[in-house]
Design a protein around this motif. Structure first.
Motif, PDB file in Angstrom:
ATOM      1  N   ARG A  60       0.865  -1.009  -0.396  1.00 35.95           N
ATOM      2  CA  ARG A  60       0.081   0.376  -0.329  1.00 35.95           C
ATOM      3  C   ARG A  60       0.909   1.331  -0.374  1.00 35.95           C
ATOM      4  O   ARG A  60       0.761   2.008  -0.695  1.00 35.95           O
ATOM      5  N   LEU A  61       1.815   1.624   1.088  1.00 38.03           N
ATOM      6  CA  LEU A  61       2.540   2.408   0.750  1.00 38.03           C
ATOM      7  C   LEU A  61       3.645   2.730  -0.757  1.00 38.03           C
ATOM      8  O   LEU A  61       3.284   3.598  -0.930  1.00 38.03           O
ATOM      9  N   THR A  62       4.066   1.207  -1.080  1.00 40.74           N
ATOM     10  CA  THR A  62       4.441   1.611  -2.485  1.00 40.74           C
ATOM     11  C   THR A  62       3.187   2.266  -3.497  1.00 40.74           C
ATOM     12  O   THR A  62       3.861   2.623  -3.499  1.00 40.74           O
ATOM     13  N   ALA A  63       2.067   2.110  -3.512  1.00 39.84           N
ATOM     14  CA  ALA A  63       1.019   2.149  -4.345  1.00 39.84           C
ATOM     15  C   ALA A  63       0.887   3.725  -4.191  1.00 39.84           C
ATOM     16  O   ALA A  63       0.507   3.987  -5.088  1.00 39.84           O
ATOM     17  N   ALA A  64       1.308   3.923  -3.017  1.00 36.74           N
ATOM     18  CA  ALA A  64       0.876   5.519  -3.370  1.00 36.74           C
ATOM     19  C   ALA A  64       1.780   5.945  -2.989  1.00 36.74           C
ATOM     20  O   ALA A  64       1.595   7.442  -2.527  1.00 36.74           O
ATOM     21  N   GLY A  65       3.501   5.752  -3.687  1.00 37.87           N
ATOM     22  CA  GLY A  65       4.540   6.654  -4.074  1.00 37.87           C
ATOM     23  C   GLY A  65       5.130   6.398  -2.963  1.00 37.87           C
ATOM     24  O   GLY A  65       6.049   7.024  -2.636  1.00 37.87           O
ATOM     25  N   VAL A  66       5.712   6.178  -1.726  1.00 35.52           N
ATOM     26  CA  VAL A  66       6.844   6.009  -0.721  1.00 35.52           C
ATOM     27  C   VAL A  66       7.523   5.141  -1.705  1.00 35.52           C
ATOM     28  O   VAL A  66       7.748   4.358  -1.558  1.00 35.52           O
ATOM     29  N   ASP A  67       8.806   5.530  -1.041  1.00 37.23           N
ATOM     30  CA  ASP A  67      10.290   4.957  -1.689  1.00 37.23           C
ATOM     31  C   ASP A  67      11.302   4.794  -0.538  1.00 37.23           C
ATOM     32  O   ASP A  67      12.653   4.447  -0.965  1.00 37.23           O
ATOM     33  N   ASP A  68      11.083   5.377   0.744  1.00 34.86           N
ATOM     34  CA  ASP A  68      12.075   5.252   1.459  1.00 34.86           C
ATOM     35  C   ASP A  68      12.422   4.110   1.748  1.00 34.86           C
ATOM     36  O   ASP A  68      11.440   2.982   2.281  1.00 34.86           O
ATOM     37  N   ALA A  69      13.544   3.705   1.666  1.00 39.49           N
ATOM     38  CA  ALA A  69      13.847   2.322   1.527  1.00 39.49           C
ATOM     39  C   ALA A  69      13.475   1.865   3.123  1.00 39.49           C
ATOM     40  O   ALA A  69      13.653   0.887   3.746  1.00 39.49           O
ATOM     41  N   VAL A  70      14.568   3.097   4.153  1.00 38.13           N
ATOM     42  CA  VAL A  70      14.318   2.575   5.589  1.00 38.13           C
ATOM     43  C   VAL A  70      13.160   1.987   6.416  1.00 38.13           C
ATOM     44  O   VAL A  70      12.794   1.488   6.943  1.00 38.13           O
ATOM     45  N   LEU A  71      12.033   3.578   5.472  1.00 39.76           N
ATOM     46  CA  LEU A  71      10.873   3.115   6.298  1.00 39.76           C
ATOM     47  C   LEU A  71      10.218   2.400   6.000  1.00 39.76           C
ATOM     48  O   LEU A  71       9.311   1.298   6.343  1.00 39.76           O
ATOM     49  N   LEU A  72       9.943   1.268   4.763  1.00 42.48           N
ATOM     50  CA  LEU A  72       9.068  -0.063   3.956  1.00 42.48           C
ATOM     51  C   LEU A  72      10.117  -1.062   4.956  1.00 42.48           C
ATOM     52  O   LEU A  72       9.979  -1.947   4.970  1.00 42.48           O
ATOM     53  N   GLN A  73      11.219  -1.354   4.902  1.00 45.89           N
ATOM     54  CA  GLN A  73      12.043  -2.360   5.093  1.00 45.89           C
ATOM     55  C   GLN A  73      11.325  -3.107   6.543  1.00 45.89           C
ATOM     56  O   GLN A  73      11.349  -3.266   7.399  1.00 45.89           O
ATOM     57  N   ALA A  74      11.184  -1.136   7.960  1.00 44.42           N
ATOM     58  CA  ALA A  74      11.168  -1.339   8.591  1.00 44.42           C
ATOM     59  C   ALA A  74       9.665  -1.984   8.788  1.00 44.42           C
ATOM     60  O   ALA A  74       9.307  -2.226   9.748  1.00 44.42           O
ATOM     61  N   VAL A  75       8.872  -1.610   7.899  1.00 39.43           N
ATOM     62  CA  VAL A  75       7.381  -2.026   8.059  1.00 39.43           C
ATOM     63  C   VAL A  75       7.077  -3.655   8.010  1.00 39.43           C
ATOM     64  O   VAL A  75       6.654  -4.131   8.319  1.00 39.43           O
ATOM     65  N   LEU A  76       7.751  -4.042   6.495  1.00 40.69           N
ATOM     66  CA  LEU A  76       7.844  -5.200   6.275  1.00 40.69           C
ATOM     67  C   LEU A  76       8.685  -5.826   7.351  1.00 40.69           C
ATOM     68  O   LEU A  76       8.144  -7.182   7.413  1.00 40.69           O
ATOM     69  N   GLU A  77       9.509  -5.671   8.689  1.00 44.46           N
ATOM     70  CA  GLU A  77      10.349  -6.487   9.425  1.00 44.46           C
ATOM     71  C   GLU A  77       9.812  -6.472  10.511  1.00 44.46           C
ATOM     72  O   GLU A  77      10.002  -7.265  11.402  1.00 44.46           O
ATOM     73  N   HIS A  78       8.748  -5.304  11.110  1.00 41.80           N
ATOM     74  CA  HIS A  78       8.874  -5.061  12.067  1.00 41.80           C
ATOM     75  C   HIS A  78       8.116  -6.412  12.885  1.00 41.80           C
ATOM     76  O   HIS A  78       7.696  -6.503  14.716  1.00 41.80           O
ATOM     77  N   HIS A  79       7.683  -7.640  12.192  1.00 41.37           N
ATOM     78  CA  HIS A  79       6.995  -9.073  12.971  1.00 41.37           C
ATOM     79  C   HIS A  79       7.847  -9.955  12.760  1.00 41.37           C
ATOM     80  O   HIS A  79       7.983 -10.868  12.914  1.00 41.37           O
ATOM     81  N   GLU A  80       9.452  -9.618  12.722  1.00 39.47           N
ATOM     82  CA  GLU A  80      10.207 -10.483  12.553  1.00 39.47           C
ATOM     83  C   GLU A  80      11.240 -10.844  14.392  1.00 39.47           C
ATOM     84  O   GLU A  80      10.869  -9.610  14.666  1.00 39.47           O
ATOM     85  N   ALA A  81      10.983 -11.503  14.225  1.00 36.41           N
ATOM     86  CA  ALA A  81      11.511 -12.385  15.796  1.00 36.41           C
ATOM     87  C   ALA A  81      13.107 -12.759  15.722  1.00 36.41           C
ATOM     88  O   ALA A  81      13.942 -12.501  14.931  1.00 36.41           O
ATOM     89  N   HIS A  82      13.827 -11.850  17.367  1.00 34.46           N
ATOM     90  CA  HIS A  82      15.662 -12.169  17.324  1.00 34.46           C
ATOM     91  C   HIS A  82      15.335 -13.668  16.616  1.00 34.46           C
ATOM     92  O   HIS A  82      16.650 -14.188  16.614  1.00 34.46           O
ATOM     93  N   ASP A  83      14.770 -14.541  17.009  1.00 32.75           N
ATOM     94  CA  ASP A  83      14.726 -16.104  17.127  1.00 32.75           C
ATOM     95  C   ASP A  83      14.562 -16.634  15.812  1.00 32.75           C
ATOM     96  O   ASP A  83      15.167 -17.576  15.820  1.00 32.75           O
ATOM     97  N   GLY A  84      14.511 -15.722  15.372  1.00 31.83           N
ATOM     98  CA  GLY A  84      14.749 -16.470  13.152  1.00 31.83           C
ATOM     99  C   GLY A  84      13.106 -16.624  13.367  1.00 31.83           C
ATOM    100  O   GLY A  84      12.442 -17.297  12.924  1.00 31.83           O
ATOM    101  N   LYS A  85      11.552 -16.151  14.349  1.00 31.17           N
ATOM    102  CA  LYS A  85      10.401 -17.675  14.236  1.00 31.17           C
ATOM    103  C   LYS A  85       9.417 -16.092  14.302  1.00 31.17           C
ATOM    104  O   LYS A  85       8.126 -16.548  14.588  1.00 31.17           O
ATOM    105  N   GLY A  86       9.358 -15.277  13.742  1.00 32.00           N
ATOM    106  CA  GLY A  86       9.017 -14.338  13.371  1.00 32.00           C
ATOM    107  C   GLY A  86       8.498 -14.030  11.962  1.00 32.00           C
ATOM    108  O   GLY A  86       8.410 -15.325  11.508  1.00 32.00           O
ATOM    109  N   TYR A  87       7.475 -12.996  11.513  1.00 26.04           N
ATOM    110  CA  TYR A  87       7.168 -13.376   9.912  1.00 26.04           C
ATOM    111  C   TYR A  87       7.041 -11.514   9.065  1.00 26.04           C
ATOM    112  O   TYR A  87       7.661 -10.966   9.786  1.00 26.04           O
ATOM    113  N   PRO A  88       7.914 -11.529   8.242  1.00 27.79           N
ATOM    114  CA  PRO A  88       7.070 -13.087   6.748  1.00 27.79           C
ATOM    115  C   PRO A  88       7.633 -13.384   6.397  1.00 27.79           C
ATOM    116  O   PRO A  88       7.962 -14.526   5.910  1.00 27.79           O
TER     117      PRO A  88
END
Length: 181
Positions: A60-88
């Protein structure tokens, strides 16, 4: 997230992108979050939406024109877990960017101190203790410890009972997290 990033002395551009990511991370599940505020159990479809929401928010953010790599990576990874059992993507440890690790810890803290229909809010001091004891496998323990230090056990606005029995409110942090003004 912003308080913690300031304590970590992260450059302003990364702080800004991370703050924006923290605000946008759940963009694709606002309706689900609102429904879950009133109940604890999720339907299978809601579970599926939750599992897909980091990528859906990035889309959705990309479709709206957001292209900040730090922002997009943080959104994508915010449910990753330190032990590797997070997502996606099942990332672990330092493979998860610092902005996402910060958002993850801050998100868990905010969820704990926020009231839900099925439970009362947890006081800040208890939430920080829980965060520190539960940090181990799922969260970056160093980031969790830095949050505890940055926020303090009694952040400004916290109502406390003094040793003399009086009620007071913390109005300022000090270097000693146990002794606010």
């Amino acid at each position: 997230s912003e308080v913690l990033l300031g304590d970590l002395e992260v450059p302003d551009d990364v702080r800004t992108a991370t703050a924006a990511a923290a605000l946008a991370m759940n963009l694709s599940i606002v309706e689900v979050q609102e429904a879950l505020f009133f109940r604890q159990a999720m339907t299978p479809e809601e579970k599926s939406q939750i599992a897909r929401h980091p990528q859906a928010a990035v889309d959705r953010l990309t479709a709206a024109g957001v292209d900040d790599a730090v922002l997009l990576q943080a959104v994508l990874e915010h449910h990753e877990a330190h032990d590797g059992k997070g997502y996606p993507r099942k990332l672990a440890g330092d493979a998860i960017g610092l902005p996402a690790r910060v958002i993850s810890v801050a998100d868990k803290f905010c969820a704990t101190v926020s009231e839900r229909a099925y439970r009362t809010a947890v006081p800040c001091s208890i939430a920080l203790r829980k965060l520190l004891t539960d940090a181990g496998p799922t969260m970056d323990t160093q980031v969790a410890a830095r949050l505890a230090r940055a926020v303090g056990i009694y952040p400004p606005g916290t109502v406390v009972r003094l040793k003399n029995g009086e009620t007071a409110m913390a109005v300022k942090r000090t270097l000693d997290p146990q002794a606010p003004v």
